[in-house]
Design an enzyme around this catalytic site. Structure first.
Site, mmCIF file in Angstrom:
data_model
loop_
_atom_site.group_PDB
_atom_site.id
_atom_site.type_symbol
_atom_site.label_atom_id
_atom_site.label_comp_id
_atom_site.label_asym_id
_atom_site.label_seq_id
_atom_site.Cartn_x
_atom_site.Cartn_y
_atom_site.Cartn_z
ATOM 1 N N LYS A 1 46.215 9.943 134.741
ATOM 2 C CA LYS A 1 46.871 10.153 133.454
ATOM 3 C C LYS A 1 47.487 11.551 133.448
ATOM 4 O O LYS A 1 46.791 12.546 133.631
ATOM 5 C CB LYS A 1 45.852 10.022 132.323
ATOM 6 N N LYS B 1 49.411 6.315 134.011
ATOM 7 C CA LYS B 1 50.021 6.532 132.709
ATOM 8 C C LYS B 1 50.754 7.866 132.665
ATOM 9 O O LYS B 1 50.182 8.849 133.127
ATOM 10 C CB LYS B 1 48.893 6.519 131.668
HETATM 11 C C1 PBG Z 1 44.045 9.674 124.054
HETATM 12 C C2 PBG Z 1 45.244 8.916 124.409
HETATM 13 C C3 PBG Z 1 46.593 9.315 124.359
HETATM 14 C C4 PBG Z 1 47.354 8.193 124.673
HETATM 15 C C5 PBG Z 1 46.468 7.175 124.944
HETATM 16 N N1 PBG Z 1 45.165 7.645 124.802
HETATM 17 C C6 PBG Z 1 47.219 10.578 123.947
HETATM 18 C C7 PBG Z 1 47.030 11.814 124.687
HETATM 19 O O1 PBG Z 1 46.427 11.891 125.751
HETATM 20 O O2 PBG Z 1 47.491 12.812 124.129
HETATM 21 C C8 PBG Z 1 48.856 8.140 124.687
HETATM 22 C C9 PBG Z 1 49.435 6.807 124.444
HETATM 23 C C10 PBG Z 1 50.878 6.795 124.130
HETATM 24 O O3 PBG Z 1 51.593 7.807 124.143
HETATM 25 O O4 PBG Z 1 51.328 5.688 123.850
HETATM 26 N N2 PBG Z 1 43.652 10.667 124.904
#
Ligand code: PBG
Length: 322
Positions: free
Chosen positions: A195, A248
């Site tokens: 991520k 992601k």
């Molecule tokens: C929580 C999380 C996030 C997303 C999914 N889980 C945000 C982040 O890490 O700031 C992002 C999902 C999206 O942008 O659609 N940590």
């Protein structure tokens, strides 16, 4: 032998021929729909930067999940927005927190929809970070204990799978152990393994009210410049017990999806995030692109790159076309 013997256009002449030789198929079975749950009753709040996406109170979420299941979408993810936030993100792991209540209600009304809660702290902490803070930094080992508590609370409520998105080291193992000790050894973990610290999460932070109140997430999410590091992240999560690994965002990271697919044998998920969704919506609203074709092309591309599962806010809209 090349031209004039070889003519690539021969197999592109008709729709039937193109279908016959198509390498990639997208089906509704590949889709996982992320949803936002808020407190209250009868609440359906549109998210401004994500047209077509709403935040639902539990009663309305149940109705929406019925519609999602009727479209044949196999799975949904829940993000909870609690009424109150605090430094320790208590709402994330309370047995009567917003997500466990959502899981129980949907479980009862839509028994065969797969419920996959996101496991993180950022929607529940008043500082908006994905763990608890110690000396201006997220304390890794204290945070993973709370994340494991959250995963367990969701499993107890009836989740089919848990999906940690915090990017703390060792959280998959901590969650696996907590689930196993409590008799939930059959519940899989889909880890957000690679991520990235991405600007494409902007609209999500509006939807989830989870923007960090100081600093950013670069000390725990990955640097967009790195690819090999993603493979290490994935390898570690697999060692710790992940059943599905996620990359992601999706479209700007197709190379990562493809490398993960080639190197590992377990199911790969890709998350088409809020900013990817918002860009398509905004350009389509201006009449600059064809919404449906761009939506389908981006989903097919994520599949072609190697994703088995696509988390996407387009799930309902795509399911209607499939
Ligand atoms: C929580 C999380 C996030 C997303 C999914 N889980 C945000 C982040 O890490 O700031 C992002 C999902 C999206 O942008 O659609 N940590």
């Amino acid at each position: 032998m090349s031209f004039p013997i070889t003519r690539m256009r021969r197999l592109r002449r008709s729709a039937k021929l193109r279908d016959l030789v198509a390498e990639t198929t997208l089906t509704v079975n590949d889709l996982l729909y992320p949803m936002f749950v808020v407190e209250g009753k009868g609440v359906v709040q549109p998210v401004g930067s994500m047209p077509g996406v709403d935040r639902f109170s539990v009663d309305k979420l149940v109705e929406e999940c019925q519609a999602v299941a009727a479209l044949g979408i196999p799975a949904v993810m829940f993000f909870g927005i609690p009424a109150k936030k605090d430094p320790l993100g208590r709402g994330a792991y309370a047995d009567d927190g917003i997500v466990p209540r959502a899981i129980r209600a949907v479980r009862k009304a839509v028994p065969d929809l797969l419920l996959v809660p996101d496991v993180c702290m950022c929607e529940y902490t008043d500082h908006g970070h994905c763990g608890i803070i110690d000396k201006n930094d997220v304390h890794n080992d204290a945070s993973i204990e709370l994340l494991a508590k959250a995963a367990l609370a969701y499993a107890k409520a009836g989740a089919d799978m848990v999906a940690p998105s915090d990017m703390m080291d060792g959280r998959v193992m901590e969650i696996r152990e907590a689930l196993d000790e409590a008799g939930y050894e059959h519940i899989p973990i889909m880890s957000y393994a690679a991520k990235y610290a991405s600007a494409f999460y902007g609209p999500f932070r509006e939807a989830a009210e989870s923007a960090p109140q100081f600093g950013d997430r670069k000390a725990y999410q990955m640097d967009p410049r790195n690819g090999a590091e993603a493979l290490r992240e994935v390898e570690l999560d697999i060692e710790e017990g992940a059943d599905i690994v996620m990359v992601k965002p999706a479209l700007p990271y197709l190379d990562i999806i493809s490398r993960v697919r080639e190197q590992f044998d377990l199911p790969v998920a890709a998350y088409q995030v809020s900013g990817e969704y918002a860009m398509v919506k905004a350009a389509a609203e201006k009449g600059w692109i064809d919404h449906d074709r761009v939506m389908m092309e981006s989903l097919i591309s994520i599949k072609r790159a190697g994703a088995d599962i696509i988390l996407t806010y387009f799930a309902k809209q795509a399911a209607k076309l499939l």
